[in-house]
Design a protein around this motif. Structure first.
Motif, PDB file in Angstrom:
ATOM      1  N   LEU A 199      13.146   6.437  -3.051  1.00 12.63           N
ATOM      2  CA  LEU A 199      14.290   5.928  -2.282  1.00 12.63           C
ATOM      3  C   LEU A 199      13.986   5.968  -0.787  1.00 12.63           C
ATOM      4  N   ALA A 200      13.558   7.144  -0.317  1.00 14.79           N
ATOM      5  CA  ALA A 200      13.287   7.295   1.118  1.00 14.79           C
ATOM      6  C   ALA A 200      12.007   6.576   1.507  1.00 14.79           C
ATOM      7  N   GLY A 201      11.004   6.606   0.610  1.00 11.72           N
ATOM      8  CA  GLY A 201       9.688   6.090   0.960  1.00 11.72           C
ATOM      9  C   GLY A 201       9.599   4.579   0.994  1.00 11.72           C
ATOM     10  N   VAL A 202      10.191   3.917  -0.004  1.00 10.96           N
ATOM     11  CA  VAL A 202       9.976   2.471  -0.112  1.00 10.96           C
ATOM     12  C   VAL A 202      11.277   1.664  -0.191  1.00 10.96           C
ATOM     13  N   LEU A 203      12.259   2.125  -0.976  1.00  9.14           N
ATOM     14  CA  LEU A 203      13.425   1.282  -1.238  1.00  9.14           C
ATOM     15  C   LEU A 203      14.249   1.003   0.013  1.00  9.14           C
ATOM     16  N   LEU A 237       0.835  -1.212   0.000  1.00 10.92           N
ATOM     17  CA  LEU A 237       0.000   0.000   0.000  1.00 10.92           C
ATOM     18  C   LEU A 237       0.868   1.261   0.000  1.00 10.92           C
ATOM     19  N   LEU A 238       1.947   1.241   0.806  1.00 10.94           N
ATOM     20  CA  LEU A 238       2.875   2.379   0.834  1.00 10.94           C
ATOM     21  C   LEU A 238       3.488   2.603  -0.550  1.00 10.94           C
ATOM     22  N   SER A 239       3.839   1.504  -1.239  1.00 12.38           N
ATOM     23  CA  SER A 239       4.434   1.619  -2.581  1.00 12.38           C
ATOM     24  C   SER A 239       3.461   2.267  -3.564  1.00 12.38           C
TER      25      SER A 239
END
Length: 448
Positions: free
Chosen positions: A221-225, A63-65
């Motif tokens: 990058l910060a949000g999901v990776l 969901l975040l992705s």
């Protein structure tokens, strides 16, 4: 799970419609809604098959992705409006979303490795294709070699597990005698994830990648990776419990001391993006420390803080980009007095900065309290590191907010600028889930 994957493939024809980026944008949110409606008990595996499946950890991160990828398109109007190869850009975002969806739902350890590495390719193209400075090539090389070199031992470890257990189906994998006696195996299995988090000492690729990436690259990058590292550790710790009890104190020590040192580095930054990037290293250090304690509070706190940090850090990168588009610089020397220059943005700076320092009622607070509980229960000695880390986390966030908002404007700029409605909506969609999810906080504790 496959129906959502086919839905993502169905978005590909929309890329060829001229000026049709808003269709792709809406498709991400529509697929996110469909994914939420799949149902199933959140603390069990559901929608499961040999290839794909979902539990509460996968559910939150998928969901975040979807959410962050939708917001990436909303934030990248300069690419889409001025025709910097918009179709190719949207394809990279879609390809990245496909890789992330497959990574978080993969039930086979080899497929997980394959998609884990596959997410590197579109990120690299986003940095090289739409970055700002010529140094983006060097940043891309850093990202590529750090990730690939750390991942090769993981591939060898995956093959070794297959030869010893005869299966790579993640829910069935159990720790055996051969794995429990091999400290080299332990290192090979977790090192790729430590680099991806990133752990202090192997974090140098992250600030350079963030500084050179476009706003969409920084957001993903910060949000999901960065969360791929934590997710991978949660999946392989089933195999490594015996060795983890013996060796995990090393990683807890490095993450706490590293978090304190990175907080000091943050206080010396003059680049807005570099400051937010280094703060990510400090927060993920806390997540790593909590995960390595192998207790209930640590795992729940790490999952909660991963979701919270993904929204909060992504929002701060959006704010930095909004200032950069107006002033043409990310330097704190030039980006000062923004309270006078963009008064309507000062509220969003305050709200997201307070989330970054884990002020109530944000989800960050819940995550950090859980992690403090887990680490202090693990060892009283961690209280020193946690105290310093928590204090300086607030210190560098206040430094970021006060230096950017207060002071006299640089070079005699006397005009004021407002934001676009798109930018306010973008920041609102970062901030609202961050403060509403705490009302449903028990969902992060249900999976275990």
């Amino acid at each position: 799970m496959l129906k959502i994957l086919l839905g993502l493939f169905g978005v590909i024809p929309l890329l060829f419609i001229s000026r049709g980026w808003h269709l792709v944008h809406v498709s991400f949110y529509l697929l996110a809604c469909l994914f939420m409606m799949l149902g199933g008990a959140p603390y069990l595996f559901y929608q499961i098959s040999y290839f794909m499946g979902c539990d509460i950890i996968s559910f939150g991160l998928i969901l975040l992705s979807f959410w962050i990828c939708g917001l990436m398109i909303m934030a990248s109007q300069s690419v889409l409006k001025y025709d910097y190869y918009p179709s190719l850009f949207l394809f990279m975002v879609l390809f990245l979303m496909l890789m992330l969806y497959c990574t978080f739902s993969a039930q086979n350890l080899f497929l997980f490795y394959l998609f884990f590495e596959g997410s590197l390719i579109p990120t690299l193209f986003l940095i090289l294709g739409w970055g700002y400075q010529p140094e983006r090539v060097q940043a891309g090389m850093y990202l590529l070699f750090y990730t690939l070199l750390a991942s090769l031992p993981l591939l060898v470890a995956v093959f070794y597990i297959y030869s010893s257990q005869g299966s790579l189906f993640i829910p069935f994998m159990l720790s055996d005698v051969a794995l429990s006696s091999s400290s080299l195996m332990y290192l090979a299995l977790i090192f790729a994830f430590l680099v991806k988090m990133p752990m202090f000492l192997v974090h140098l690729w992250l600030p350079s990648a963030h500084v050179e990436a476009p706003v969409s690259g920084s957001m993903i990058l910060a949000g999901v990776l960065l969360k791929l590292g934590g997710y991978g550790l949660l999946r392989v710790f089933n195999l490594l419990t015996a060795l983890g009890v013996k060796f995990n104190f090393v990683w807890v020590g490095i993450s706490l001391v590293g978090g304190c040192l990175v907080s000091f580095i943050c206080l010396r930054q003059t680049d807005l993006k570099a400051l937010v990037a280094y703060s990510s290293v400090a927060h993920m250090g806390l997540v790593l420390g909590g995960l390595m304690t192998l207790n209930y509070w640590g795992v729940c706190g790490a999952f909660t803080l991963m979701i919270a940090h993904g929204l909060c850090s992504s929002g701060l990168f959006c704010l930095t980009n909004i200032s950069y588009e107006r002033l043409g610089s990310r330097s704190l020397v030039i980006n000062k007095g923004l309270l006078n220059f963009m008064p309507s943005m000062a509220l969003w700076w305050f709200l997201l900065s307070s989330a970054n320092m884990a002020a109530p009622p944000t989800l960050n607070l819940l995550g950090e309290i859980s992690l403090l509980n887990s680490l202090v229960a693990w060892s009283w000695a961690t209280m020193i590191g946690l105290g310093v880390l928590s204090f300086f986390s607030a210190a560098y966030t206040l430094y970021l907010f006060s230096y950017s908002q207060h002071g006299s404007l640089y070079a005699g700029v006397y005009s004021t600028a407002g934001g676009y409605s798109r930018e306010y909506l973008l920041l609102f969609l970062h901030w609202v889930p961050l403060n509403l999810l705490i009302l449903k906080s028990e969902s992060s504790l249900l999976w275990i």
